[in-house]
Design an enzyme around this catalytic site. Structure first.
Site, PDB file in Angstrom:
ATOM      1  CG  HIS A  53      11.734  10.026-130.594  1.00  0.00           C
ATOM      2  ND1 HIS A  53      12.271   8.901-130.005  1.00  0.00           N
ATOM      3  CD2 HIS A  53      10.917  10.570-129.666  1.00  0.00           C
ATOM      4  CE1 HIS A  53      11.784   8.777-128.785  1.00  0.00           C
ATOM      5  NE2 HIS A  53      10.966   9.775-128.546  1.00  0.00           N
ATOM      6  CG  ASN A 125      10.227   6.004-125.108  1.00  0.00           C
ATOM      7  OD1 ASN A 125      10.533   6.327-126.260  1.00  0.00           O
ATOM      8  ND2 ASN A 125       9.706   6.852-124.255  1.00  0.00           N
ATOM      9  CE1 TYR A 335       3.852  11.703-129.337  1.00  0.00           C
ATOM     10  CE2 TYR A 335       4.930  10.240-130.878  1.00  0.00           C
ATOM     11  CZ  TYR A 335       4.897  10.873-129.656  1.00  0.00           C
ATOM     12  OH  TYR A 335       5.922  10.686-128.775  1.00  0.00           O
TER      13      TYR A 335
END
Ligand code: NDP
Length: 475
Positions: A53, A125, A335
């Protein structure tokens, strides 16, 4: 009054056009700190791009809750009438930071809600499912999407090799290769929380939930040929469209909806509701209206507010929590860890990541700790000096966990990777099916026959006309 230009230590600058030299023709003097500081800063203007990303567009906006869902959740951010500021970042997955926007790829749909109970990040997403369901496969999968270590080029062979050996990817591969695989703009696609999360109400009851954001601009897509023409002229087509529509006051909006599954329904479900390769059929789990998101403000500075923005599914608020979804469980760790590496240990102190609420932790020190020093004897916990304390009111209700520890095969345990793909295939009209066949055939260019045949056998299990259509397009 003129603003005085300074060095980063605040020392006034007398000349920003001419370096300090011995005589008008040089050489330069080492004591020209202004020049040295300027060049040294330039060398440090980048932070590492995201491993996935990397290319994204961001905007600020608002979440408005228009329906009462308090029977499912006590989350303050989800109560009727509530308006919450948000930051969104929409991205492609595989390309680097300079990649073209109009590429066939999944789009990341990450939202940070600045709530009164701290930040809630929903990092999904534009597809309701994903390629894999066990996080142990994630780094391998991403390697197939990135550049080949020898050729330094993207490898269709690697992508189809991995997919054909991972039948659970079929659902997402079919969406990716369908007409929806290249959204016309970021405004013309849906967003999905994708994972199953939980909602918790005031009584401590837990409900499983899926989050959906349905575009109000309508779904619009590009064919490969249309995308090629756009990329030939403009690599920033999505960024341009989003930026300009917001600048022009044409604010993009999405309906915010949820699906709910009770714990009992989950226990009796014919499919694993925590499997990221599956959707919850609408007829069994109808969509429930919750509100709307609107994007209405462009960032003032892309680097500070989008590149340094750090979204993580670890950020949840009271009334919203996770589920046993294995992919979600891994993302909760991975993350936040990625941001500590990419942006820095104290990434959550940066203005764009900082919550609106007060932050009180006992974390100490570390590189680039730029919090204002607070003098207190309460620098550990428990303490007798009036430091911040826990509050049991915020404890989550218990959640049931059963089973023996083992490495359970995700292919054998839950091996229907096909029937939901058949449902999707049957939704497509002839034109969409033909686009699907052509897109797959084009992307298989140069892939060894053995891999193609293995993938065709998977399409066959979805519908024999799926395999036949791709076979014909390959010729
Ligand atoms: P429904 O007919 O109730 O819903 C179909 C959904 O599919 C709609 O949300 C529609 O989105 C979406 N859709 C249509 N074409 C495509 C495409 N090419 N790529 C991705 N999504 C598409 O059926 P079910 O709920 O029973 O689901 C059937 C299949 O639809 C699933 O197996 C799944 O592949 C797909 N789907 C299901 C979703 C769900 O949450 N149940 C969500 C998204 C897709 P839209 O309204 O925007 O046109």
């Amino acid at each position: 009054m003129k603003k005085l230009m300074t060095t980063s230590a605040g020392n006034p600058i007398g000349d920003n056009q001419n370096s300090l030299s011995a005589g008008s023709r040089g050489p330069l003097l080492m004591q020209d700190y202004q020049l040295i500081e300027k060049l040294a800063h330039q060398n440090r203007e980048r932070i590492p791009e995201r491993v996935v990303h990397a290319k994204g567009s961001g905007a600020f906006g608002t979440l408005k809750i228009t329906e009462d869902i308090s029977k499912y959740t006590k989350a303050d951010v989800l109560q009727i009438g509530k308006k919450t500021p948000l930051l969104i970042r929409i991205s492609t997955v595989a390309g680097e930071k300079g990649a073209a926007d109009a590429e066939r790829d999944v789009r990341g749909f990450a939202i940070k809600f600045y709530t009164q109970e701290g930040n809630w990040d929903l990092v999904g997403n534009n597809t309701p499912v994903f390629f894999i369901k066990d996080p142990l496969k994630f780094p391998d999968f991403i390697h197939t999407q990135k550049r080949h270590p020898r050729t330094n080029m993207r490898s269709a062979t690697a992508a189809w090799d991995f997919w054909s050996l991972s039948p659970e990817s079929l659902h997402q591969v079919t969406i990716l290769m369908s007409d929806r695989g290249i959204p016309k703009t970021l405004r013309n696609m849906n967003g999905y929380g994708s994972h199953t999360y939980s909602l918790l109400n005031k009584e401590g009851e837990r409900f499983w939930v899926k989050f959906h954001f349905k575009t109000k601009q309508g779904i619009k897509t590009l064919t490969n040929k249309e995308a090629e023409e756009i990329i030939g002229k403009d690599r920033e087509s999505s960024q341009k469209d989003l930026y300009e529509s917001i600048e022009n006051g044409d604010f993009p909006k999405w309906n915010f909806q949820i699906q709910i599954m009770t714990q009992e329904e989950a226990e009796n479900s014919s499919f694993n509701p925590f499997d990221l390769t599956k959707v919850w059929p609408h007829k069994d789990y109808p969509m429930i209206d919750v509100g709307e998101i609107e994007l209405n403000k462009n960032p003032e500075n892309y680097f500070a507010q989008v590149e340094q923005a750090a979204f993580s599914p670890s950020n949840i608020v009271p009334g919203i929590s996770w589920s046993p979804d294995k992919m979600l469980q891994a993302r909760v760790f991975s993350y936040a860890d990625a941001h500590r590496y990419r942006v820095g240990t104290h990434y959550e102190m940066l203005p764009v990541n900082r919550p609106l609420t007060e932050v009180n932790t006992y974390h100490a020190d570390g590189p680039m700790n730029f919090s204002e020093p607070r003098s207190s004897d309460a620098y550990y916990e428990p303490n007798s000096f009036n430091g911040a304390v826990e509050d049991k009111e915020y404890l989550e209700p218990k959640f049931p966990v059963t089973g023996d520890g083992d490495r359970y095969s995700h292919l054998e345990d839950d091996n229907d990777h096909y029937s939901q793909v058949t449902e999707l295939f049957n939704l497509m009209n002839d034109n969409q099916k033909q686009q699907l066949f052509n897109n797959i055939a084009e992307s298989m260019n140069g892939v060894p026959e053995e891999i193609i045949n293995r993938q065709l056998a998977l399409f066959e299990k979805v519908d024999s006309s799926y395999a036949a259509g791709v076979r014909k397009a390959l010729k």
